[in-house]
Every structure is written in structure tokens, then in C-alpha cells.
Design a protein around this motif. Structure first.
Motif, PDB file in Angstrom:
ATOM      1  N   ALA A  19       0.920  -1.539   0.038  1.00  0.00           N
ATOM      2  CA  ALA A  19       0.044  -0.174  -0.168  1.00  0.00           C
ATOM      3  C   ALA A  19       0.811   1.327   0.044  1.00  0.00           C
ATOM      4  O   ALA A  19       0.265   2.593  -0.403  1.00  0.00           O
ATOM      5  CB  ALA A  19      -1.305   0.327   1.206  1.00  0.00           C
ATOM      6  N   GLN A  20       1.937   1.321   1.092  1.00  0.00           N
ATOM      7  CA  GLN A  20       2.429   1.961   1.312  1.00  0.00           C
ATOM      8  C   GLN A  20       3.537   2.520  -0.797  1.00  0.00           C
ATOM      9  O   GLN A  20       4.094   3.879  -1.017  1.00  0.00           O
ATOM     10  CB  GLN A  20       4.198   2.025   1.768  1.00  0.00           C
ATOM     11  N   THR A  21       4.171   1.776  -1.228  1.00  0.00           N
ATOM     12  CA  THR A  21       4.341   1.539  -2.428  1.00  0.00           C
ATOM     13  C   THR A  21       3.224   2.134  -3.343  1.00  0.00           C
ATOM     14  O   THR A  21       3.312   3.445  -4.087  1.00  0.00           O
ATOM     15  CB  THR A  21       4.688   0.307  -3.239  1.00  0.00           C
ATOM     16  N   LEU A  22       1.885   2.217  -3.488  1.00  0.00           N
ATOM     17  CA  LEU A  22       0.736   2.392  -4.231  1.00  0.00           C
ATOM     18  C   LEU A  22       1.027   3.590  -3.825  1.00  0.00           C
ATOM     19  O   LEU A  22       0.898   4.390  -5.251  1.00  0.00           O
ATOM     20  CB  LEU A  22      -0.128   2.097  -3.970  1.00  0.00           C
ATOM     21  N   VAL A  23       1.018   4.274  -2.602  1.00  0.00           N
ATOM     22  CA  VAL A  23       0.904   5.673  -2.880  1.00  0.00           C
ATOM     23  C   VAL A  23       2.212   6.248  -3.283  1.00  0.00           C
ATOM     24  O   VAL A  23       1.703   7.259  -4.242  1.00  0.00           O
ATOM     25  CB  VAL A  23       0.975   5.677  -0.899  1.00  0.00           C
ATOM     26  N   ALA A  24       3.227   6.200  -2.872  1.00  0.00           N
ATOM     27  CA  ALA A  24       4.478   6.555  -3.341  1.00  0.00           C
ATOM     28  C   ALA A  24       4.819   6.450  -5.000  1.00  0.00           C
ATOM     29  O   ALA A  24       4.960   7.326  -5.647  1.00  0.00           O
ATOM     30  CB  ALA A  24       6.060   5.755  -3.085  1.00  0.00           C
ATOM     31  N   ARG A  25       4.462   5.874  -5.403  1.00  0.00           N
ATOM     32  CA  ARG A  25       4.355   5.260  -6.995  1.00  0.00           C
ATOM     33  C   ARG A  25       2.735   6.322  -7.567  1.00  0.00           C
ATOM     34  O   ARG A  25       3.767   7.283  -8.571  1.00  0.00           O
ATOM     35  CB  ARG A  25       4.039   4.768  -7.821  1.00  0.00           C
ATOM     36  N   ALA A  26       2.008   6.348  -7.170  1.00  0.00           N
ATOM     37  CA  ALA A  26       0.687   7.006  -7.307  1.00  0.00           C
ATOM     38  C   ALA A  26       1.083   9.418  -7.054  1.00  0.00           C
ATOM     39  O   ALA A  26       0.866   9.839  -8.455  1.00  0.00           O
ATOM     40  CB  ALA A  26      -0.685   7.352  -7.049  1.00  0.00           C
ATOM     41  N   ALA A  27       1.544   9.249  -6.530  1.00  0.00           N
ATOM     42  CA  ALA A  27       2.111  10.589  -6.037  1.00  0.00           C
ATOM     43  C   ALA A  27       3.762  11.260  -6.983  1.00  0.00           C
ATOM     44  O   ALA A  27       3.926  12.093  -6.833  1.00  0.00           O
ATOM     45  CB  ALA A  27       2.678  10.783  -4.778  1.00  0.00           C
ATOM     46  N   ALA A  28       4.339   9.509  -7.872  1.00  0.00           N
ATOM     47  CA  ALA A  28       5.262   9.621  -8.074  1.00  0.00           C
ATOM     48  C   ALA A  28       4.972   9.911  -9.557  1.00  0.00           C
ATOM     49  O   ALA A  28       5.108  10.686 -10.491  1.00  0.00           O
ATOM     50  CB  ALA A  28       6.565   9.054  -8.316  1.00  0.00           C
ATOM     51  N   GLY A  29       3.472  10.069 -10.017  1.00  0.00           N
ATOM     52  CA  GLY A  29       2.762   9.843 -11.589  1.00  0.00           C
ATOM     53  C   GLY A  29       3.540   8.221 -11.597  1.00  0.00           C
ATOM     54  O   GLY A  29       2.996   8.119 -13.137  1.00  0.00           O
ATOM     55  N   SER A  30       3.549   7.320 -11.584  1.00  0.00           N
ATOM     56  CA  SER A  30       4.798   6.496 -11.785  1.00  0.00           C
ATOM     57  C   SER A  30       2.924   5.365 -12.281  1.00  0.00           C
ATOM     58  O   SER A  30       1.954   5.295 -11.224  1.00  0.00           O
ATOM     59  CB  SER A  30       5.705   5.628 -11.005  1.00  0.00           C
ATOM     60  N   SER A  31       3.138   4.448 -13.081  1.00  0.00           N
ATOM     61  CA  SER A  31       2.147   3.608 -13.042  1.00  0.00           C
ATOM     62  C   SER A  31       1.787   3.132 -11.999  1.00  0.00           C
ATOM     63  O   SER A  31       2.988   2.226 -11.143  1.00  0.00           O
ATOM     64  CB  SER A  31       2.999   2.766 -14.228  1.00  0.00           C
ATOM     65  N   THR A  32       1.026   2.660 -11.712  1.00  0.00           N
ATOM     66  CA  THR A  32       0.390   1.613 -10.216  1.00  0.00           C
ATOM     67  C   THR A  32      -0.115  -0.150 -10.930  1.00  0.00           C
ATOM     68  O   THR A  32      -0.685   0.064  -9.356  1.00  0.00           O
ATOM     69  CB  THR A  32      -0.529   2.881  -9.784  1.00  0.00           C
ATOM     70  N   GLU A  33      -0.195  -0.010 -12.019  1.00  0.00           N
ATOM     71  CA  GLU A  33      -1.754  -1.056 -11.696  1.00  0.00           C
ATOM     72  C   GLU A  33      -0.097  -2.376 -11.654  1.00  0.00           C
ATOM     73  O   GLU A  33      -0.739  -3.534 -10.735  1.00  0.00           O
ATOM     74  CB  GLU A  33      -0.421  -1.370 -14.217  1.00  0.00           C
ATOM     75  N   GLU A  34       0.815  -2.791 -11.785  1.00  0.00           N
ATOM     76  CA  GLU A  34       1.680  -3.685 -11.085  1.00  0.00           C
ATOM     77  C   GLU A  34       1.795  -4.074  -9.664  1.00  0.00           C
ATOM     78  O   GLU A  34       1.073  -4.271  -9.216  1.00  0.00           O
ATOM     79  CB  GLU A  34       2.810  -3.527 -11.889  1.00  0.00           C
ATOM     80  N   THR A  35       1.378  -2.610  -8.843  1.00  0.00           N
ATOM     81  CA  THR A  35       0.920  -2.537  -7.748  1.00  0.00           C
ATOM     82  C   THR A  35      -0.164  -2.953  -6.965  1.00  0.00           C
ATOM     83  O   THR A  35      -0.192  -3.992  -6.043  1.00  0.00           O
ATOM     84  CB  THR A  35       1.980  -1.660  -7.076  1.00  0.00           C
ATOM     85  N   LEU A  36      -1.292  -1.978  -7.938  1.00  0.00           N
ATOM     86  CA  LEU A  36      -2.172  -2.718  -7.615  1.00  0.00           C
ATOM     87  C   LEU A  36      -3.332  -4.118  -7.826  1.00  0.00           C
ATOM     88  O   LEU A  36      -3.400  -4.844  -6.804  1.00  0.00           O
ATOM     89  CB  LEU A  36      -3.124  -2.018  -8.596  1.00  0.00           C
ATOM     90  N   THR A  37      -2.323  -4.928  -8.274  1.00  0.00           N
ATOM     91  CA  THR A  37      -2.322  -5.598  -9.024  1.00  0.00           C
ATOM     92  C   THR A  37      -2.220  -6.936  -7.743  1.00  0.00           C
ATOM     93  O   THR A  37      -2.413  -7.900  -7.119  1.00  0.00           O
ATOM     94  CB  THR A  37      -1.589  -6.599  -9.904  1.00  0.00           C
ATOM     95  N   ALA A  38      -0.969  -6.663  -7.494  1.00  0.00           N
ATOM     96  CA  ALA A  38      -0.183  -7.382  -6.084  1.00  0.00           C
ATOM     97  C   ALA A  38      -0.824  -6.947  -5.095  1.00  0.00           C
ATOM     98  O   ALA A  38      -1.171  -8.072  -3.862  1.00  0.00           O
ATOM     99  CB  ALA A  38       1.196  -6.262  -5.749  1.00  0.00           C
ATOM    100  N   VAL A  39      -1.469  -5.666  -4.435  1.00  0.00           N
ATOM    101  CA  VAL A  39      -2.575  -5.278  -3.414  1.00  0.00           C
ATOM    102  C   VAL A  39      -4.156  -6.006  -3.091  1.00  0.00           C
ATOM    103  O   VAL A  39      -4.032  -7.325  -2.864  1.00  0.00           O
ATOM    104  CB  VAL A  39      -2.688  -3.928  -3.305  1.00  0.00           C
ATOM    105  N   ARG A  40      -4.171  -6.448  -4.543  1.00  0.00           N
ATOM    106  CA  ARG A  40      -5.412  -6.926  -4.300  1.00  0.00           C
ATOM    107  C   ARG A  40      -5.237  -8.443  -4.510  1.00  0.00           C
ATOM    108  O   ARG A  40      -5.940  -9.263  -4.005  1.00  0.00           O
ATOM    109  CB  ARG A  40      -5.840  -6.693  -6.471  1.00  0.00           C
ATOM    110  N   ASP A  41      -3.982  -8.846  -4.850  1.00  0.00           N
ATOM    111  CA  ASP A  41      -3.880 -10.526  -4.699  1.00  0.00           C
ATOM    112  C   ASP A  41      -3.712 -10.830  -3.523  1.00  0.00           C
ATOM    113  O   ASP A  41      -3.590 -11.883  -2.523  1.00  0.00           O
ATOM    114  CB  ASP A  41      -2.867 -11.050  -5.576  1.00  0.00           C
ATOM    115  N   LEU A  42      -2.829  -9.787  -2.400  1.00  0.00           N
ATOM    116  CA  LEU A  42      -2.597  -9.928  -1.486  1.00  0.00           C
ATOM    117  C   LEU A  42      -3.970  -9.803  -0.222  1.00  0.00           C
ATOM    118  O   LEU A  42      -4.048  -9.976   0.442  1.00  0.00           O
ATOM    119  CB  LEU A  42      -1.946  -9.385  -0.366  1.00  0.00           C
ATOM    120  N   LEU A  43      -5.173  -8.882  -0.966  1.00  0.00           N
ATOM    121  CA  LEU A  43      -6.476  -8.574   0.067  1.00  0.00           C
ATOM    122  C   LEU A  43      -7.020  -9.384   0.073  1.00  0.00           C
ATOM    123  O   LEU A  43      -8.247 -10.114   0.470  1.00  0.00           O
ATOM    124  CB  LEU A  43      -7.178  -7.312  -1.499  1.00  0.00           C
ATOM    125  N   LYS A  44      -7.278 -10.213  -1.414  1.00  0.00           N
ATOM    126  CA  LYS A  44      -7.937 -11.446  -1.785  1.00  0.00           C
ATOM    127  C   LYS A  44      -8.356 -12.387  -0.136  1.00  0.00           C
ATOM    128  O   LYS A  44      -8.996 -12.742   0.139  1.00  0.00           O
ATOM    129  CB  LYS A  44      -8.224 -11.832  -2.887  1.00  0.00           C
TER     130      LYS A  44
END
Ligand SMILES: Cc1ncc(COP(=O)(O)O)c(C=O)c1O
Length: 918
Positions: A19-44
Motif C-alpha cells: 500500500a505504501q508503494t502504491l501511494v509513492a508510485r501514485a505521488a510520483a506519477g508512475s504506473s500503479t498497475e503492477e502494484t495494484l495487482t499485487a495489492v489485490r492479490d494480497l487483499l483477496k
């Protein structure tokens, strides 16, 4: 599976990081797609697992998911982080704050209730969770139910609890397995069987192993069946049933015996609340320890022996005050040699020692339990003396602890040594095959001497982790000798009750299962079919050895004893031991048991030891399931890390199930806990069927390939790395994970092994001479291993039936013969004299000779010494050999004394005091 709590912490930690990585990537304007997938895989999976827990609860989990759904990454990260922290630190057990976020949506006064509840000023109130099984409640109903329970709380409640609700049978079982915080279960009538989640392993486990509980059930029976299923997994839990129909009818049904109370409807919620707290309190109370604490606080003048009691001789001393300060005042304030003041007497308990023992009996699933204060060494002697009469035959693993051999000497029982299968390449023994035991019993039956057999005595699990199929062994042995006594030495196995895997392979667990089995109509039908097919058991028919023999349910007497070194695997001071009894003939045995207890128990038992036996039981009942599971999980992690590490595994490996249990005893084919396709279910199935399995917590680390013999490696780990371990063999060391181990311990050990391996790798690659010497050492350690000698036989002089097929002997006579120096002689190990005597069959040991390692007697008094034993002795490179002094040589009974003894004692005649019938 074994430690869902640890896995849960890991997953939340990973989610918080992602989740922290997600915030950092979003703030930096980088792609969040991969991190989002990882987050969803963990959350499920987490979203599923958390439905089995009260914390973080539905509201907090919804808030988390909603934040993600509306791309509020910082909100998501904040909540994930908060939950992760609370889960990892366990703060939700102590602080209302941890619960706050999720409760925001809930009623105002709930917040206040929570605050009051957790803010009583007593942060040490233990926390637990109550599992409610109720049909498809809406989130609103769940919340309301929780609020109603919270409203019942009173400041004087000794414990804190929260409720978690699941809607089906399967989820209830999963929650009991996954959530170690669950201590009580409330089962409401009318719920469905199937889980909303896909759980194929759980489903097939229920079908296969709990079919009696779950097979062809009507919904009206789910409640009672679920209670039984829970009892099979975690028997210590309190189960309450709330029924809409006739509560009295359910109450009288036999199958409902593990239900603590049955309530009619939700007639009185306060009653349920109080019942829940009372149930926990029954496990929490430690009558002896509680009283000892009170006793220590009272001003007491002592005019009895024991000057250290109350500490005055210590704290007023000019010279030994540091002794007092080191141990602290309580140690002395809680000492006394009196049995007044509620301290009770261990030898004749009528007060809180008795209650403490009764509580322990309930907790460990036996009829009676006795506290032993001189280790299992003494508990074994007590059990042997209580049950074995002079001349009785005892089938015993020669590889068992020396206390049994000495116990037999003392009581005059005649050991009939049965051999464990050898693991020659590791210089250790496994366990005794069922066939060997059946063969001995059938031979005795054929020769008309079965009546003299009294006991089967085996170590389970063995030091090295071999675990018997206790149920199968007892069943087949009872088929031949229905009143035999079983003594299971469970010195290394005190925790077995608190793992469903280990429990089914324990003396008491198996006894309970067999008792139920033999009382069932299904068994009677099975037995009738067996009888029809095989008729009476014919001891001369070799087929009997390969037939699964069944005992007559009307003839069987279940007589099971187990001794455990509580101190070896539970939180108990050294020497604390339990003797567990489940004996159909207890009434006629109680008196001799008492005599044996008096014979061996000090009249000044240590009070702290008794208190710790009481406390060990409390912990085992309330957190044993979690701690034992974690010890298993840690052992599996260690196994995986070592055996899969490319460099470490070049020098060190951990013996697998297949290496410790030969294929013929592994019907399941299970080779390794980490083999391809192996799940907890595969392991469970293997544990349900195989003749022997390996307890994963016993870790034989093979160090021969690193050029270390066991003793040298043990020394290195201790001196250089402060790592202490259990025991050694020629080319291995034995490690054990226990309820005290942590992930850091495992990480440290792995690091040490990696460092040693790297060091070796570097040295060997630099110096060819060193490499050649290393290879030679490895070869000698791994391949030049001495054969393990079997027990030869007792000399005819010590046998009542020298021409009989079985080899029991009067070891006591040989033992006491050696008390007279006149009868003995010493012969050097290396020399012609011993070779000649051995060849002529005239070398008879006067002593127990026990080398450490391996730690079992390679000679016992009266045993004829054979060439393989001498060869083994000569190859032994250990320093500690009890019963042998190299300077003097082996102590033998003089050959001429054997002759004169034969005449005196009439070796070939029946002993004068041998009974015709036992
Ligand atoms: C199998 C077995 N039984 C009994 C004992 C004795 O137990 P304690 O150390 O509690 O006296 C041991 C000790 O190592 C043992 O290995």
C-alpha cells in the motif's frame, strides 16, 4: 496451516508495504498497475481469512476495501497500516483505539462501551474471541449481536472477549482451525453446511476424517455434529449450543457430551455471557499456583525444617545475600516444608494439588493424572513398578530410556526386547515395527506363555521424532492379548494433545478413539465380519502377521499409561512430569500405583515445581494450540530453508520423512513435507494411516557432509554461535523446535549454517590438500558407519525357558549377581581373551553399558555379548560410556559363576515363584 497467526502477520505486513508503494508510485506519477495487482492479490485471501476473526471486523475491512475501490490510496494505506500494526503487535487485545476506525459506523454508545471495556486500567486482562455460528446473518444483525454482548460487560469481568460470526458448518471448522484466539463457540440452531468459500481440502478432510460426525447429516443435527467436529480438532474449547427445539432432548443425547451447556433460544443473554467467562475461568484457574501466591503474601512464622523458607536465612545473611537477590524474594516466600496453609501434600493430595491434577487430567484427556517431580525418569519407574510384578514379561524397545531398564530391574519384570528398525547410516534407531511385536506375542501365545505378558512399553515419539500409529498398534496387540497394559513413554511429546495431528498418535488420544470405536455398533459388525473370515487367531498361522487383527470388543480392557516430561516441551520447571492414566482396571491398580508413587517420590517435593506443573496445564489449554502450531510451522520453515538452499544443502541437510521412515512403513508414500503437491491434508492423511511418521519438530540435521561428526558440530555451535541443541549421532545433530522458538531463532540458525557453508566452500576451493582430507573425513562419517548391534539374548541361566522362541530374561538376577565382586571379572575390550569368550558364548555382561550417543544400552546385565556388539564398541568414538571403564575393560559375569548359578537356580526349570496364570 500450522500457524495461521504468523501467516496472517506476514500478509498484513506485505499488504501495508504494498500500500505504501502504491501511494509513492501514485505521488510520483508512475504506473500503479503492477502494484495494484499485487495489492489485490494480497487483499483477496486476507478478506477471507479475516471473516474468521473478530478483529479488524467487517466495518474496518469494508472501509479498507472501499478506500481502494475509490482509488483513495493514502486512505487505503493508512487503514492497512493501522490494521497491520494492530495485528502484528496484538494491540487489539489491549486497546480500544485499535478498534476505533471500524466502529465509527456503529452506534454511538458502542464506542463508549468499547472504551469502558478496554480502559478498566487493567491492561493485562486476557483477551479471547467467541465464535458464533449462526445462519446467514446480515451485517446489521452481526453488529447488533456484538453490541448486545458488549452491553453485558461488567468491570469485574476477569477477561475481555469479542465475538466473530460465521454462517456455516465448514466456516466454523475453518475458524476453529485458523483463529487461535477462539476459546468458546456458540452454535445456534439452523445453519447451513457449505461454506460460501471454495475450500476443497477442508471439504475432503471433513468427508474423510469426520464422516462419523458429518456423514449424511440432517440440518437439525448440524449443531451436535459441529460440536463433535470441533472437539476432534480443539477438544479444549468450550462449546455452547442454543437450540429452538427441545433443549432437554439434545442434552440427553450421548453425542452431545462435549457440549458445555445447552440453552433454549436466547432466553437469557447474561447467562450465556457468564457461562462463557466461567468456562474460560475453569481453564485459567491454577489452584496450586494461585494458592502459593496467596501463601507467599501472608506473614508466617516457620518452626519447621527448611531455613530458606521465607528467605530470612538468605536475606539476613552476610554472605549469601546475592543468592536471594538473584532468585528474588518470591522464590523464598513461596517455600515451605509444611503441607498446611492450603499447600496440600503431593503424596496424599486432598486439596488444591488434587484439584490441579484433576484439571490436568481433563486438559490432557485422561482419566487420572499425577504430578511427578523427579522427571520422567522417575515417572517411568513408578509406572513400571505399579503395573509389573516379578516374573511378568514386558515387551520393551531396547532403545528406550534407561529408566525403564532400571525400573524392570527393580520390580523384577522380565524384559523381552523388541528391536526398532535401524537407521544405520545415521547411527540411530527408528521405532519398533508392529510385525515384530505381533510376532513376539504370537510366539508366546503358541508356547502357552501369553498369560505372563503384562505390558508393552514403547517410546512415542522417539527422541529422533518417529511417531507410532498408536491406535493401530494398540488395536492389533489387544486382538492377541486383550488385557495388556500399554506404557507409552511420551517424554518428548507433552504437547501432543494440542495438535490434532499429534493427538491422534498419542497414548491418550488413541485410547479415547478406541474406546469410542469399540462401543459402536459399526465396530461390532466389523468384528463379526473379521471373526467370520479368520475365526480365532491362530498363532501358528503366519498370515496373522499381515492381517489387520481386531480385538473382541467384549473382552478388551483398555489399559493405557503415558508419561511425559512436561518440562521438555511445556512451560514447566525442570523435572516436572505428568503420569497419565486411562485404565479400565484402575480400581484394582490404584493401590499398587500409590505404593509405587510412595516408593519413588520425595517427601520434600519442590513447591515451585508443582506450581509450574499447574501453570503449564493452564497455558497448554489456553494457548497450546497456537504455540504448538507455531513450533510445527517453524520446523517446516527451517526444513525448507536448509534443504532448498543451494549452498547450505551442499553441506547440511535435514532428514526428511522418507529418510527417517523406510518405505515399507509409509503406505501413504509421503516423502517430505515440502515435496511437490503436498498439503496439510496429504500430511494429515499420512498421519492417519502410516505405520510411522516423522514429527517435523524433530530436526535431524545431517552434518557429515560438512565433515563434522555430531559431537564436534554440537561443540562448534555452542562455543562459537551460542546455539544449544538436543543430542548428536555419528554424523548428525538433533534440533527441536518448541513452544518458545521464534522466527528470529530460525533466521539466526539459517544464517549460521550459511556462514559455515560459505567458509567451507572458500577453504576447500583454495587448498586441494585440505579438500582431499575433507573428502576422506566425509566418507568416514557417512559411509564407514558401524552396524548397529541387535539385542543378542539373555544367557540361558537367566531364562525360564531357554528353548522357547522368545528371549525374555531375568535381568534382575543378573544385575544383583554383579553386586558380589566375586561373581565378576573384567576383560579388556581389545584383546584375544574377549574374542575367545565371545566365540564360546561365555561373555555375559554384568552391567548396563550405555554409550552417549546413541544413549541406549548396548549391553544389559545377563546379556550374551556377541561379535557385532564388540565390533560396535571398538568402533565407538565417544568419550562417555556409562558402565564401562576403558582402563579396566568390560565387566563380565565369571563364566564359572554362570555354571554354578545354573545349578543353583535351575536355569532350565521353571522358576519356583513363576505363576501358572496371571
Ligand atoms: C524417552 C525418554 N524417556 C524418559 C526420559 C527421562 O526424562 P526426564 O529427563 O524428565 O527425567 C528421557 C530423557 O531424555 C527420554 O529420552
Amino acid at each position: 496451516m500450522f500457524s495461521p497467526g504468523e501467516a496472517r502477520c506476514d500478509r498484513w505486513q506485505s499488504l501495508a508495504h504494498a500500500a505504501q508503494t502504491l501511494v509513492a508510485r501514485a505521488a510520483a506519477g508512475s504506473s500503479t498497475e503492477e502494484t495494484l495487482t499485487a495489492v489485490r492479490d494480497l487483499l483477496k485471501p486476507l478478506s477471507i481469512f479475516e471473516t474468521f476473526r473478530a478483529f479488524p471486523g467487517e466495518a474496518m475491512m469494508s472501509a479498507l476495501k472501499e478506500a481502494l475501490a475509490r482509488d483513495d490510496y493514502s486512505g487505503f494505506s493508512r487503514i492497512a497500516n493501522r490494521i497491520a500494526k494492530a495485528v502484528i503487535t496484538g494491540s487489539y487485545r489491549r486497546s480500544a483505539n485499535a478498534w476505533k476506525l471500524g466502529e465509527e459506523n456503529e452506534a454511538e454508545n458502542n464506542d463508549r462501551l468499547l472504551k469502558d471495556y478496554f480502559s478498566t486500567g487493567d491492561l493485562t486482562k486476557p483477551y479471547f474471541e467467541v465464535l458464533i455460528v449462526s445462519d446467514d446473518p446480515t451485517p446489521e444483525q452481526v453488529r447488533q449481536g456484538r453490541t448486545e454482548l458488549r452491553q453485558l460487560r461488567r468491570p469485574e469481568d476477569p477477561f475481555i472477549y469479542e465475538a466473530v460470526t460465521v454462517p456455516s458448518f465448514e466456516e466454523a471448522v475453518a475458524a476453529v482451525v485458523m483463529n487461535a484466539d477462539v476459546q468458546s463457540v456458540i452454535i445456534k440452531d439452523n445453519f447451513r453446511f457449505k461454506s460460501q468459500f471454495d475450500a476443497p481440502l477442508l471439504r475432503s478432510y471433513l468427508e474423510q476424517h469426520l464422516s462419523q460426525e458429518c456423514g449424511s447429516l440432517e440440518p437439525k443435527d448440524y449443531g451436535v455434529a459441529l460440536a463433535r467436529a470441533i472437539g476432534k480438532i480443539r477438544p479444549e474449547l468450550d462449546v455452547y449450543l442454543i437450540v429452538d427445539g427441545a433443549a432437554e432432548k439434545v442434552a440427553s443425547r450421548l453425542e452431545s457430551k462435549n457440549i458445555r451447556r445447552i440453552f433454549y433460544g436466547i432466553e437469557d443473554l447474561m447467562e450465556i455471557h457468564l457461562a462463557i467467562l466461567e468456562g474460560i475461568n475453569q481453564r485459567y484457574e491454577t489452584p496450586y499456583f494461585d494458592n502459593l501466591k496467596k501463601y507467599a503474601r501472608r506473614p508466617i512464622g516457620t518452626f519447621h525444617a527448611l531455613p530458606v523458607a521465607r528467605g530470612k536465612s538468605v536475606f539476613n545473611s552476610h554472605w549469601i545475600r546475592d543468592f536471594g537477590h538473584f532468585y528474588g524474594a518470591n522464590m523464598f516466600l513461596a517455600e515451605s516444608s509444611a503441607t498446611t496453609g492450603g499447600l496440600d501434600s503431593l503424596l496424599e493430595p486432598t486439596g488444591n494439588i488434587k484439584v490441579a491434577q484433576d484439571k490436568a487430567a481433563r486438559a490432557f484427556g485422561c482419566q487420572k493424572l499425577f504430578f511427578g517431580t523427579n522427571g520422567t525418569s522417575t515417572s517411568n519407574k513408578i509406572a513400571v513398578q505399579a503395573l509389573v510384578r516379578p516374573g511378568d514379561i514386558v515387551l520393551v524397545d531396547r532403545n528406550c530410556h534407561k529408566s525403564h531398564h532400571y525400573g524392570l530391574v527393580l520390580c523384577g519384570g522380565q524384559p523381552l526386547y523388541v528391536e526398532a528398525y535401524p537407521l544405520t547410516e545415521y547411527s540411530m534407531y527408528g521405532a519398533v515395527p508392529l510385525r515384530t511385536i505381533k510376532k513376539a506375542l504370537l510366539d508366546l501365545k503358541a508356547e502357552g506363555r501369553l498369560d505372563r505378558v503384562r505390558m508393552l512399553l514403547l517410546t512415542n515419539c522417539t527422541f529422533d521424532g518417529h511417531v507410532y500409529n498408536v491406535q493401530r498398534f494398540m488395536e492389533e496387540v489387544l486382538a492377541i492379548k486383550p488385557d495388556i497394559v500399554f506404557l507409552w513413554d511420551e517424554a518428548w511429546y507433552a504437547y501432543n494433545r494440542f495438535s490434532p495431528f499429534h493427538r491422534m498418535r498419542s497414548g491418550m488420544g488413541a485410547c479415547e478413539a478406541l474406546r469410542e470405536r469399540y462401543a459402536s455398533s459399526e465396530y461390532r459388525a466389523e468384528y463379526a465380519a473379521f471373526q467370520k473370515k479368520h475365526g480365532k487367531i491362530d498363532p501358528k498361522n503366519p498370515k496373522m502377521l499381515d492381517t489387520h487383527l481386531l480385538p473382541d470388543p467384549d473382552a478388551v480392557k483398555l489399559r493405557v499409561y503415558a508419561t511425559t516430561s512436561t518440562h521438555k516441551s511445556l512451560s514447566c520447571f525442570r523435572q516436572g512430569s505428568y503420569i497419565m492414566v486411562d485404565d479400565d482396571c484402575w480400581e484394582s491398580t490404584e493401590a499398587t500405583f500409590k505404593e509405587a508413587f510412595f516408593t519413588h517420590t520425595s517427601t520434600s517435593p519442590n513447591l515451585q515445581l508443582i506450581a509450574s506443573l499447574d501453570v503449564a496445564r493452564r497455558q497448554a489449554e489456553l494457548e497450546g494450540y497456537e504455540l504448538v502450531g507455531r513450533a510445527i510451522e517453524l520446523s517446516l520453515i527451517l526444513r525448507r530453508e536448509v534443504n532448498r538452499h543451494p549452498l547450505i544443502s551442499k553441506y547440511f541437510t535435514i532428514a526428511t520423512n522418507a529418510q527417517m521412515v523406510p518405505a515399507e512403513y509409509r503406505a501413504s508414500g509421503l516423502e517430505d513435507f515440502h515435496a511437490e503437491g503436498v498439503s496439510w491434508k496429504t500430511i494429515y492423511d499420512a498421519w492417519a494411516t502410516d505405520e510411522f511418521v516423522l514429527d517435523p519438530t524433530r530436526i535431524t540435521l545431517l552434518c557429515g557432509s560438512a565433515g563434522f561428526d555430531g559431537t564436534a558440530f554440537k561443540g562448534l555451535l555452542a562455543s562459537k554461535f551460542d546455539i544449544q541443541l538436543n543430542k548428536t549421532s555419528r554424523n548428525s545433530v538433533l534440533l527441536q523446535t518448541n513452544i518458545n522458538n521464534t522466527r528470529s531463532d530460525i533466521a539466526y540458525l539459517v544464517k549460521v549454517l550459511a556462514d559455515i557453508s560459505r567458509d567451507l566452500e572458500r577453504k576447500l576451493s583454495q587448498d586441494p590438500d585440505e579438500k582431499a582430507a575433507f573428502d576422506a573425513r566425509v566418507k568416514s562419517l557417512i559411509t564407514d558407519v558401524p552396524d548397529l548391534p541387535n539385542f543378542s539374548r539373555f544367557h540361558d541361566v537367566f531364562r525360564d525357558h531357554p528353548r522357547g522362541k522368545t528371549n525374555e530374561g531375568d535381568m534382575r538376577r543378573a544385575f544383583f549377581l554383579a553386586y558380589d565382586e566375586e561373581n565378576c571379572t573384567h576383560v579388556k575390550l581389545h584383546g584375544k581373551e574377549i574374542d575367545d569368550l565371545v566365540r564360546e558364548g561365555r561373555a555375559v555382561s554384568a552391567k548396563f553399558v550405555i554409550p552417549y550417543p546413541p544413549g541406549f544400552p548396548i549391553m544389559v546385565p545377563g546379556q550374551v555379548i556377541t561379535e557385532d556388539t564388540i565390533e560396535f564398541m571398538r568402533k565407538l568414538d565417544v568419550k562417555e560410556i556409562h558402565g564401562y571403564q576403558a582402563a579396566l575393560g568390560l565387566e563380565l559375569i565369571k563364566p564359572e559363576k554362570l555354571r554354578s548359578n545354573a545349578k543353583k537356580n535351575g536355569a532350565v526349570q521353571r522358576r519356583p515363584n513363576a505363576r501358572k496364570k496371571s
